[in-house]
Design an enzyme around this catalytic site. Sequence first.
Site, mmCIF file in Angstrom:
data_model
loop_
_atom_site.group_PDB
_atom_site.id
_atom_site.type_symbol
_atom_site.label_atom_id
_atom_site.label_comp_id
_atom_site.label_asym_id
_atom_site.label_seq_id
_atom_site.Cartn_x
_atom_site.Cartn_y
_atom_site.Cartn_z
ATOM 1 C CB SER A 179 -0.917 0.006 1.228
ATOM 2 O OG SER A 179 -0.127 0.075 2.407
ATOM 3 N N GLY A 180 0.270 2.400 0.019
ATOM 4 C CA GLY A 180 0.985 3.668 0.178
ATOM 5 C C GLY A 180 1.981 3.978 -0.927
ATOM 6 C CB ILE A 181 5.152 5.920 -0.709
ATOM 7 C CG1 ILE A 181 4.526 7.252 -0.243
ATOM 8 C CG2 ILE A 181 6.376 6.172 -1.566
ATOM 9 C CD1 ILE A 181 5.394 8.057 0.729
ATOM 10 N N GLY A 182 5.016 2.840 -1.448
ATOM 11 C CA GLY A 182 5.667 1.667 -2.042
ATOM 12 C C GLY A 182 4.832 1.057 -3.152
ATOM 13 C CE1 TYR B 216 9.289 7.332 9.569
ATOM 14 C CE2 TYR B 216 9.153 9.722 9.805
ATOM 15 C CZ TYR B 216 9.041 8.588 9.016
ATOM 16 O OH TYR B 216 8.687 8.704 7.691
HETATM 17 P P1 NAD Z 1 2.571 2.696 4.995
HETATM 18 O O1 NAD Z 1 2.514 2.937 6.461
HETATM 19 O O2 NAD Z 1 1.383 3.006 4.177
HETATM 20 O O3 NAD Z 1 3.059 1.203 4.800
HETATM 21 C C1 NAD Z 1 3.391 0.745 3.532
HETATM 22 C C2 NAD Z 1 3.657 -0.715 3.552
HETATM 23 O O4 NAD Z 1 4.679 -1.088 4.485
HETATM 24 C C3 NAD Z 1 2.466 -1.554 3.849
HETATM 25 O O5 NAD Z 1 2.400 -2.438 2.764
HETATM 26 C C4 NAD Z 1 2.841 -2.298 5.130
HETATM 27 O O6 NAD Z 1 2.312 -3.589 5.169
HETATM 28 C C5 NAD Z 1 4.348 -2.368 4.986
HETATM 29 N N1 NAD Z 1 5.060 -2.628 6.232
HETATM 30 C C6 NAD Z 1 4.940 -1.980 7.413
HETATM 31 N N2 NAD Z 1 5.769 -2.541 8.333
HETATM 32 C C7 NAD Z 1 6.421 -3.538 7.705
HETATM 33 C C8 NAD Z 1 7.414 -4.489 8.097
HETATM 34 N N3 NAD Z 1 7.868 -4.541 9.357
HETATM 35 N N4 NAD Z 1 7.869 -5.378 7.173
HETATM 36 C C9 NAD Z 1 7.393 -5.355 5.915
HETATM 37 N N5 NAD Z 1 6.462 -4.494 5.487
HETATM 38 C C10 NAD Z 1 5.979 -3.595 6.359
HETATM 39 O O7 NAD Z 1 3.826 3.503 4.397
HETATM 40 P P2 NAD Z 1 3.876 4.893 3.611
HETATM 41 O O8 NAD Z 1 3.209 5.963 4.426
HETATM 42 O O9 NAD Z 1 3.485 4.680 2.206
HETATM 43 O O10 NAD Z 1 5.448 5.192 3.701
HETATM 44 C C11 NAD Z 1 6.377 4.559 2.868
HETATM 45 C C12 NAD Z 1 7.738 5.141 3.175
HETATM 46 O O11 NAD Z 1 7.711 6.548 2.965
HETATM 47 C C13 NAD Z 1 8.168 4.936 4.629
HETATM 48 O O12 NAD Z 1 9.541 4.691 4.687
HETATM 49 C C14 NAD Z 1 7.853 6.261 5.278
HETATM 50 O O13 NAD Z 1 8.654 6.524 6.383
HETATM 51 C C15 NAD Z 1 8.146 7.219 4.127
HETATM 52 N N6 NAD Z 1 7.438 8.499 4.228
HETATM 53 C C16 NAD Z 1 6.085 8.539 4.324
HETATM 54 C C17 NAD Z 1 5.455 9.772 4.414
HETATM 55 C C18 NAD Z 1 3.953 9.866 4.519
HETATM 56 O O14 NAD Z 1 3.469 10.974 4.777
HETATM 57 N N7 NAD Z 1 3.217 8.809 4.290
HETATM 58 C C19 NAD Z 1 6.203 10.949 4.433
HETATM 59 C C20 NAD Z 1 7.585 10.866 4.328
HETATM 60 C C21 NAD Z 1 8.202 9.625 4.228
#
Ligand code: NAD
Length: 264
Positions: free
Chosen positions: A17-20, A154
């Site tokens: 989900s999300g950014i990934g 974090y």
């Molecule tokens: P999210 O919280 O939506 O999680 C994305 C995915 O990570 C999910 O598929 C979840 O199952 C997986 N995940 C979580 N813990 C895990 C683990 N221990 N092992 C394997 N998979 C795991 O993430 P996001 O908000 O899309 O963020 C993605 C990246 O971008 C992260 O590194 C986050 O720190 C960074 N980021 C996010 C934001 C934001 O506002 N969302 C801002 C800056 C940076």
Amino acid sequence: MNLDFRRQKAFISGSTSGIGYAIAKSLASLGCEVVLNGRTQESVDNALVKLQEEVPEAKYSGLVCDFADTSQIDALLEDLGKIDILINNVGIYNDQDFFKTSDDSWNEQWEVNVMSGVRLSRALLTSMMKKDYGRILFISSECAVLTPSNLLAYSVTKTALLGLSKGLSGLTKGSKVTVNTLLPGSTLTDGAQNFLEAVAQKTGQSIEQVEKEFFKTDRPNSLIQRFETVQEIADAAVFLCSPSASAINGTALRVDGGSVGGLF
Ligand code: NAD
């Protein structure tokens, strides 16, 4: 502009989900074979079904691995095979007062956010160097520089990624392998949407008002004064991983809407 990813294979940690997921989907739509990852078989399967629907021509597979559990990482590395593009995306955070943040909480965030990238890079960089082509991209955060006090553990992990990425890029000297970092700003993922909805419900404000208030008080330097979309982050990530970004190595690119400020 060369955005041809055919005959390349990418692994994106934390990508159900999300950014990934957005990065995986964009790469897949440009011909890249993608390996998705999540903590459970169910989440990986659901993401693969979604990807198949959204990008019918996608070449994909999924691997379950919880990066908080070292033993699962060893198994993942055995299954991974050759990878041309490694996106170290997985990241967790605990929104906590510094004085109440336990060692366990610090350690868990360090393991998932930093050591996942250390272990994956250690396993994959050598074959990229042998092939003389590869991309490693770390997904850091605006928090690496802003270090909000409620997200200190974090933020420290995200600052560490800048050093890790820069150091690893030094190992690629003279090759066509690159290692870079991307710093997203606050991005509208499911988690951010839930946060906005919860505050809206608690305060009786609309979601738009909550968003406006968040940027006014928590991200006053943001020039765009809104959450970024996951696609805006994915587009930058795709460029950094593309053949066109061949001269970008050892760099940290902010896609933060201006929130960090400063000249560079
Ligand atoms: P999210 O919280 O939506 O999680 C994305 C995915 O990570 C999910 O598929 C979840 O199952 C997986 N995940 C979580 N813990 C895990 C683990 N221990 N092992 C394997 N998979 C795991 O993430 P996001 O908000 O899309 O963020 C993605 C990246 O971008 C992260 O590194 C986050 O720190 C960074 N980021 C996010 C934001 C934001 O506002 N969302 C801002 C800056 C940076």
